[in-house]
Design a protein around this motif. Structure first.
Motif, PDB file in Angstrom:
ATOM      1  N   THR A   1     -93.493  -9.277 -11.525  1.00  0.00           N
ATOM      2  CA  THR A   1     -92.493 -10.032 -12.290  1.00  0.00           C
ATOM      3  C   THR A   1     -93.010 -11.426 -12.617  1.00  0.00           C
ATOM      4  O   THR A   1     -93.064 -11.824 -13.775  1.00  0.00           O
ATOM      5  N   LEU A   2     -93.381 -12.180 -11.590  1.00  0.00           N
ATOM      6  CA  LEU A   2     -93.967 -13.503 -11.788  1.00  0.00           C
ATOM      7  C   LEU A   2     -95.496 -13.450 -11.776  1.00  0.00           C
ATOM      8  O   LEU A   2     -96.154 -14.132 -12.570  1.00  0.00           O
TER       9      LEU A   2
ATOM     10  N   VAL B   1     -94.278 -17.619 -17.584  1.00  0.00           N
ATOM     11  CA  VAL B   1     -93.602 -17.856 -16.299  1.00  0.00           C
ATOM     12  C   VAL B   1     -93.317 -19.337 -16.090  1.00  0.00           C
ATOM     13  O   VAL B   1     -92.176 -19.738 -15.827  1.00  0.00           O
TER      14      VAL B   1
ATOM     15  N   ALA C   1     -90.722 -20.855 -18.423  1.00  0.00           N
ATOM     16  CA  ALA C   1     -89.361 -20.410 -18.112  1.00  0.00           C
ATOM     17  C   ALA C   1     -88.827 -21.101 -16.862  1.00  0.00           C
ATOM     18  O   ALA C   1     -87.670 -21.543 -16.827  1.00  0.00           O
TER      19      ALA C   1
ATOM     20  N   VAL D   1     -87.782  -6.252 -16.302  1.00  0.00           N
ATOM     21  CA  VAL D   1     -88.825  -6.766 -17.196  1.00  0.00           C
ATOM     22  C   VAL D   1     -89.784  -5.617 -17.511  1.00  0.00           C
ATOM     23  O   VAL D   1     -90.045  -4.774 -16.652  1.00  0.00           O
TER      24      VAL D   1
ATOM     25  N   ASP E   1     -89.979 -10.367 -22.735  1.00  0.00           N
ATOM     26  CA  ASP E   1     -90.769 -11.565 -22.465  1.00  0.00           C
ATOM     27  C   ASP E   1     -89.887 -12.592 -21.754  1.00  0.00           C
ATOM     28  O   ASP E   1     -88.662 -12.467 -21.731  1.00  0.00           O
ATOM     29  N   PHE E   2     -90.521 -13.588 -21.174  1.00  0.00           N
ATOM     30  CA  PHE E   2     -89.768 -14.597 -20.426  1.00  0.00           C
ATOM     31  C   PHE E   2     -88.921 -15.481 -21.331  1.00  0.00           C
ATOM     32  O   PHE E   2     -87.932 -16.067 -20.879  1.00  0.00           O
TER      33      PHE E   2
ATOM     34  N   LEU F   1     -85.234 -14.656 -21.253  1.00  0.00           N
ATOM     35  CA  LEU F   1     -84.437 -14.719 -20.026  1.00  0.00           C
ATOM     36  C   LEU F   1     -83.256 -15.675 -20.129  1.00  0.00           C
ATOM     37  O   LEU F   1     -82.112 -15.289 -19.836  1.00  0.00           O
TER      38      LEU F   1
END
Length: 237
Positions: A15-16, A96, A99, A190, A211-212, A215
């Protein structure tokens, strides 16, 4: 009147951080150390998100428990030793940091992590990328049962004081989605991680991000009631 506290809890691997090469290499080393044949890459990545003990059991349920324990310890040792190899780097996924910068700048939003990693492994990954200060709660397999049990997420709620309806779990596996559903929070998948979007949807994802950049708008849609709780627009468009 102040805005209610909003909490976004992230999974880590898949995820990250893209740790697939490290995970597969360490698992191959651990299996080889105990005379076991390496498993297909896809099979190894399918268990990412579980605690290590649960993951080993899922991969080799036919192996006796004492041997699985030794495989677990071999994996931990291999992972630690392999960190110096540049070809096994664990980069952040695109977007990442941007965000996290944007979300942490909001006065009404706090961030956390819930991961199958150990505390040592998580803190190493966060320190490697300078991310530790973004998160106010760090929940790991050291502190609670493995996903999809909801305890890690419930601990994050207790530590921050956030309410269920103001909390979103962001993850890449069906275990993450099932954990969020079991806890009663929103679940965002994701599509850049280790489980396919259809698996995330089947496990209860309210939406799957592409994509981030998508979010924050998707979170705002949930929190302001513009999404129906099951479907919302995903991606950065």
């Amino acid at each position: 009147m102040s805005s209610p506290l909003r909490l976004i809890v992230f999974d880590c691997d898949g995820t990250l951080v893209d740790s697939q090469h490290m995970i597969v290499a360490a698992m191959n080393h651990a299996f080889d150390a105990h005379g076991l044949e390496a498993l297909p890459r896809e099979q190894v990545l399918s268990i990412v998100g579980l605690s290590l003990e649960e993951a080993i059991h899922a991969l080799v349920p036919h192996v006796e428990a004492p041997v699985r324990t030794r495989i677990t310890e071999s994996y931990k040792g291999a992972f630690h030793e392999l960190r110096s190899r540049k070809d096994l780097a664990e980069p952040l996924f695109p977007g990442v940091r941007e965000a996290l910068d944007a979300l942490s700048a909001r006065g009404d939003t706090v961030l956390g992590i819930a991961t199958g990693k150990s505390q040592r492994g998580l803190r190493h990954a966060l320190d490697l990328h300078g991310l530790r200060d973004y998160f106010v709660t760090l929940q790991t397999a050291d502190d609670a049962p493995s996903k999809p049990h909801p305890e890690m997420l419930l601990r994050a709620l207790r530590e921050t004081g956030a309410e269920l309806h103001n909390t979103i779990l962001v993850g890449d596996t069906s275990y993450d989605m099932a954990m969020a559903r079991a806890a009663g929070t929103h679940a965002f998948g994701v599509d850049w991680g280790y489980h396919e979007p259809h698996q995330l949807e089947a496990a209860g994802a309210h939406l799957v991000l592409s994509d981030f950049a998508g979010l924050a708008p998707a979170a705002d849609a949930i929190w302001t009631g513009r999404a129906d709780g099951n479907k919302a627009a995903a991606g950065g468009a």
